[in-house]
Write a protein that holds these residues in place. Structure first.
Motif, PDB file in Angstrom:
ATOM      1  N   UNK A 162      -2.396   0.153   6.490  1.00  0.00           N
ATOM      2  CA  UNK A 162      -1.225   0.899   6.955  1.00  0.00           C
ATOM      3  C   UNK A 162      -0.177   0.899   5.843  1.00  0.00           C
ATOM      4  N   UNK A 163      -0.149   1.958   5.020  1.00  0.00           N
ATOM      5  CA  UNK A 163       0.806   2.008   3.906  1.00  0.00           C
ATOM      6  C   UNK A 163       2.247   1.908   4.389  1.00  0.00           C
ATOM      7  N   UNK A 164       3.084   1.330   3.543  1.00  0.00           N
ATOM      8  CA  UNK A 164       4.515   1.259   3.852  1.00  0.00           C
ATOM      9  C   UNK A 164       5.314   2.236   2.994  1.00  0.00           C
ATOM     10  N   UNK A 165       4.664   2.843   1.989  1.00  0.00           N
ATOM     11  CA  UNK A 165       5.313   3.847   1.143  1.00  0.00           C
ATOM     12  C   UNK A 165       4.492   5.132   1.210  1.00  0.00           C
ATOM     13  N   UNK A 166       5.126   6.220   1.575  1.00  0.00           N
ATOM     14  CA  UNK A 166       4.458   7.528   1.655  1.00  0.00           C
ATOM     15  C   UNK A 166       5.219   8.507   0.766  1.00  0.00           C
ATOM     16  N   UNK A 194       9.353   3.447   3.385  1.00  0.00           N
ATOM     17  CA  UNK A 194       9.951   4.351   2.403  1.00  0.00           C
ATOM     18  C   UNK A 194       9.162   5.655   2.432  1.00  0.00           C
ATOM     19  N   UNK A 195       9.862   6.774   2.559  1.00  0.00           N
ATOM     20  CA  UNK A 195       9.225   8.087   2.548  1.00  0.00           C
ATOM     21  C   UNK A 195       9.930   8.952   1.511  1.00  0.00           C
ATOM     22  N   UNK A 196       9.173   9.394   0.512  1.00  0.00           N
ATOM     23  CA  UNK A 196       9.707  10.300  -0.511  1.00  0.00           C
ATOM     24  C   UNK A 196       9.141  11.679  -0.217  1.00  0.00           C
ATOM     25  N   UNK A 197       9.997  12.583   0.248  1.00  0.00           N
ATOM     26  CA  UNK A 197       9.483  13.900   0.620  1.00  0.00           C
ATOM     27  C   UNK A 197       9.095  14.720  -0.603  1.00  0.00           C
ATOM     28  N   UNK A 198       9.788  14.519  -1.730  1.00  0.00           N
ATOM     29  CA  UNK A 198       9.381  15.214  -2.952  1.00  0.00           C
ATOM     30  C   UNK A 198       9.584  16.709  -2.899  1.00  0.00           C
ATOM     31  N   UNK A 199      10.098  17.205  -1.785  1.00  0.00           N
ATOM     32  CA  UNK A 199      10.460  18.627  -1.656  1.00  0.00           C
ATOM     33  C   UNK A 199      11.621  18.668  -0.679  1.00  0.00           C
ATOM     34  N   UNK A 200      11.807  19.793  -0.033  1.00  0.00           N
ATOM     35  CA  UNK A 200      12.970  19.946   0.831  1.00  0.00           C
ATOM     36  C   UNK A 200      13.008  18.876   1.908  1.00  0.00           C
ATOM     37  N   UNK A 201      14.215  18.518   2.287  1.00  0.00           N
ATOM     38  CA  UNK A 201      14.381  17.507   3.326  1.00  0.00           C
ATOM     39  C   UNK A 201      15.210  18.020   4.473  1.00  0.00           C
ATOM     40  N   UNK A 202      14.851  19.175   5.012  1.00  0.00           N
ATOM     41  CA  UNK A 202      15.612  19.772   6.104  1.00  0.00           C
ATOM     42  C   UNK A 202      15.593  18.913   7.353  1.00  0.00           C
ATOM     43  N   UNK A 235       0.844  -1.198   0.000  1.00  0.00           N
ATOM     44  CA  UNK A 235       0.000   0.000   0.000  1.00  0.00           C
ATOM     45  C   UNK A 235       0.883   1.254   0.000  1.00  0.00           C
ATOM     46  N   UNK A 236       0.451   2.232  -0.773  1.00  0.00           N
ATOM     47  CA  UNK A 236       1.197   3.481  -0.916  1.00  0.00           C
ATOM     48  C   UNK A 236       0.214   4.646  -0.797  1.00  0.00           C
ATOM     49  N   UNK A 237       0.615   5.706  -0.108  1.00  0.00           N
ATOM     50  CA  UNK A 237      -0.214   6.910   0.002  1.00  0.00           C
ATOM     51  C   UNK A 237       0.563   8.102  -0.547  1.00  0.00           C
ATOM     52  N   UNK A 238      -0.103   8.862  -1.426  1.00  0.00           N
ATOM     53  CA  UNK A 238       0.519  10.026  -2.063  1.00  0.00           C
ATOM     54  C   UNK A 238      -0.295  11.271  -1.702  1.00  0.00           C
ATOM     55  N   UNK A 239       0.395  12.332  -1.313  1.00  0.00           N
ATOM     56  CA  UNK A 239      -0.247  13.564  -0.853  1.00  0.00           C
ATOM     57  C   UNK A 239      -0.104  14.664  -1.902  1.00  0.00           C
ATOM     58  N   UNK A 240      -1.247  15.216  -2.330  1.00  0.00           N
ATOM     59  CA  UNK A 240      -1.257  16.345  -3.258  1.00  0.00           C
ATOM     60  C   UNK A 240      -1.970  17.532  -2.606  1.00  0.00           C
TER      61      UNK A 240
END
Length: 732
Positions: A604-608, A630-638, A528-533
């Motif tokens: 409970x997704x394992x990829x966000x 696995x977490x892909x921030x897709x923007x800054x990773x401060x 399961x993967x969840x993507x935020x827009x």
């Protein structure tokens, strides 16, 4: 006759028995079966939270704690269910009340554990407290004594079924006080529910000293909280009320320290607030003054508000410069042509998460760093840092290392000063409130190429390690020991795979260069993967582009009012949930509805994956689950984003960008990730990054942006945090 038999059989079927751990069999009337079923479902959810099909609730590496939690959530709750049913003094209404309370307690525990909002080992204390509250309530006695051992998170919902109890109000006040003084940054939204408690005035005054902007927000509202703030006798609260009565309260608040000292007036601030450049310059001047006061031991109240305002203003300039990246330098940087070196310095340190490399430095010497140094007369880095009172100089050094200007900056000053500066860079890391400075140092190790400087830093890290270890300062010892290990491993010769493997072994961490396919699977054998827009233009464009990755021959797509569901029909089973980028603020509603659905379905997704600007990332992080691998921030990773990810999802491998994320890089990364998973393969970051590197090699437009993305095996800051937390957890 058949009809009567059917009814009798149905009644027999609907009556069930409690048989979990207890030996006594109890018949349950049909009117209460559903309440028991709900409790049983929550117990089952607690058991399978860790993904293991066994009879143990795992919350820790300590087996004793796991057994205690399991006993509390399974056997003791089973016993209470039986006790409630067997108590002849309780009528149907009261039995439902106490069963409902049991359900509320364990459901609240499971939900908060999912989002890492409770210490999971607190379960035995919670169950014991509920049992004692129930006994007290049955006798007509106060529940108050049993709230003292509970944290706010454990007790806030547990006491709700006891609203008619004589001790309810006081119990609520006790729990609120526990929460309030330990969570001053987040307490204000709760204040309205506790206005009748004597401690509330003290809480508001404490918030005013740390987060005056929050008190200002409520002071200028039309709510009972605003009335309480206006009546508060504290002098700082009253000054905030006065600022709130002005026309530009949010712009004036950062100057609260100077207003109290009488060194500036509301009229002087008001004269420049409408001029963006003049206001920014005044902010910088005041920030330097506040930093000086802080360095000399003064307690400054408005520094956080000042920094937040400076960052917001800085990002407006930086975004304009970034957006003009294809324009000539005189056009692109026109907005800062009259800025002093100090003002350019503040733009840089406040823009870490969004600065393009070419906005920082470029071949035309027009970048912010280039111009900052050119406008220094003489162009000495040490003089610049003295001008800004060394404000966040470690952040600046880390950025210079990341942008490959550190050597230039250090050579602008006398050797003895550059040596002193770098000594300060790696010293006193144990004295900071968080790990940000240590993480910046860790990240810079992967960027510095000057072997002489590396040798110097390695020596300084070792000196600091010996210093703190002699003092038996555990936190400092761990920090410097880890930095030394990272330093040595990262600078070894060898392939990225061998370096990553050595580093994981040395730091006693799970593999950092790959994620196994098996760990991504749910109980059902699906990933399961969840993507935020988000609902701005960038979010709409990203969503449309994203949806072009799923041809109908390989994926099935369905959509409802709030989200899209994408399911693989070829290869291994994957289901992707992506909220729709509805117009703001409905985009937040879409995310909330999707998260509620996932909770209800026990998914409970394992990829966000976060798709959106940096100012949206907090919403994504709020909805991150502990199941994330696995977490892909897709923007800054401060630092703060990475720290929150690892707090919520300790096992997560994080892909982030040193600067700005872009869909032209995000999408190839996500496609490569999804195709690897759909093939049932382990996700090997070294192989994936090598393949992506070849793909971007011929893409002049996005090659530079891709180079700013940091894969998990190269994310030294994240690796440092994981190792630090692991060691400190073992210590406990």
């Amino acid at each position: 006759m058949k009809k009567i038999i059917t009814i009798i059989l149905l009644l027999v079927t609907l009556q069930t028995s409690l048989v979990h751990a207890q030996t006594q069999k109890v018949d349950i009337p049909i009117g209460r079966i559903g309440f028991h079923d709900n409790i049983d479902k929550e117990q089952a959810a607690a058991l399978k939270f860790d993904g293991e099909a066994d009879d143990l609730v795992r919350v820790s590496d300590d087996q004793t704690i796991n057994l205690q939690v399991t006993n509390a959530l399974i056997k003791q709750i089973d016993d209470m269910q039986t006790q409630i049913e067997l108590d002849s003094a309780l009528d149907h209404r009261l039995k439902i009340k106490y069963l409902s309370g049991l359900f509320v307690m364990i459901h609240d525990y499971n939900t908060k554990r999912t989002y890492t909002r409770i210490a999971p080992e607190e379960a035995p204390v919670m169950v014991t407290a509920y049992r004692e509250m129930m006994k007290a309530d049955i006798k007509g006695e106060s529940i108050l004594p049993y709230t003292y051992p509970l944290s706010f998170e454990a007790g806030e919902r547990m006491i709700e079924p006891f609203k008619d109890n004589v001790g309810y109000k006081e119990a609520r006040g006790v729990l609120f006080s526990k929460y309030a003084f330990n969570n001053l940054e987040t307490v204000m939204p709760q204040i309205g529910n506790y206005l009748e408690y004597p401690a509330t005035d003290s809480v508001i005054a404490a918030v005013a000293r740390k987060y005056p902007n929050q008190v200002l927000t409520y002071a200028t509202s039309y709510t009972p909280v605003a009335t309480a703030i206006r009546k508060n006798p504290d002098p700082i609260v009253q000054l905030i009320v006065q600022i709130g009565n002005s026309g530009n309260s949010q712009l004036i608040l950062p100057f609260i320290d100077e207003l109290m000292a009488g060194t500036i007036t509301v009229d002087k601030i008001g004269a420049v607030v409408d001029n963006e450049d003049k206001y920014f310059k005044l902010l910088v001047k005041s920030a330097i003054n506040l930093q000086h006061r802080k360095n000399t031991g003064d307690n400054v109240i408005g520094l956080k508000a000042m920094m937040e305002n400076l960052q917001a203003r800085s990002l407006r300039y930086i975004r304009e410069i970034n957006d003009l990246h294809e324009e000539p330098a005189n056009v692109r940087f026109r907005v800062v042509k009259d800025f002093t070196p100090e003002e350019l310095y503040y733009l840089i340190i406040n823009g870490q998460e969004e600065l393009y490399t070419s906005s920082y430095t470029n071949h035309s010497n027009a970048g912010l760093y280039d111009q900052m140094m050119l406008r220094m007369k003489p162009a000495r880095g040490d003089s610049l840092l003295m001008l800004v009172e060394f404000d966040r100089f470690k952040k600046f050094i880390a950025m210079a290392a990341g942008f490959n200007t550190l050597d230039h900056f250090l050579k602008s000053m006398a050797p003895e000063n550059s040596n002193y500066l770098m000594k300060k860079y790696v010293s006193s890391l144990e004295k900071t409130e968080d790990l940000e400075d240590a993480v910046d140092v860790a990240n810079s190790f992967g960027s510095i190429r000057d072997q002489k400087l590396l040798a110097f830093l390695r020596e300084e890290v070792q000196k600091n390690y010996l210093f703190v270890s002699r003092k038996k300062e555990r936190r400092g010892t761990v920090i410097y020991e880890l930095l030394g290990s990272l330093f040595d491993t990262e600078n070894n010769t060898g392939s990225d795979s061998s370096k990553a493997s050595q580093m994981a072994v040395k730091l006693q961490l799970p593999p950092i260069n790959f994620v196994t396919y098996k760990t991504l699977l749910s109980d059902s054998g699906r990933v399961y993967q969840q993507v935020f827009f988000y609902g701005d233009k960038d979010g709409h464009d990203s969503y449309i582009s994203f949806m072009g990755n799923f041809p109908s021959s390989e994926w099935r797509v369905s959509k409802n009012k709030y989200w899209t569901t994408i399911t693989s029909i070829k290869g291994k089973p994957i289901t992707i949930y992506a909220n729709l980028p509805l117009e703001e603020p409905e985009d937040k509603t879409a995310i909330e509805k999707l998260s509620e659905y996932l909770d209800e379905q026990d998914i409970h997704p394992t990829v966000f994956i976060h798709r959106g600007h940096s100012y949206h990332v907090n919403t994504t992080l709020d909805n991150l689950q502990s199941s994330a691998k696995i977490v892909v921030l897709g923007s800054c990773g401060g630092y703060h984003n990475i720290a929150i990810v690892l707090q919520k999802s300790p096992e997560a491998h994080i892909i982030s960008s040193k600067q700005v994320g872009t869909r032209f890089v995000n999408e190839p990364i996500i496609r490569a990730l999804d195709e690897t998973i759909r093939a049932g393969k382990n996700v090997d970051w070294v192989q994936m990054w090598a393949s992506l590197g070849k793909r971007f090699a011929g893409d002049a437009r996005n090659k530079e942006l891709f180079s700013d993305y940091v894969p998990p095996h190269k994310n030294l800051g994240a690796i440092f945090i994981k190792a630090y937390k692991q060691i400190m957890k073992e210590d406990k």
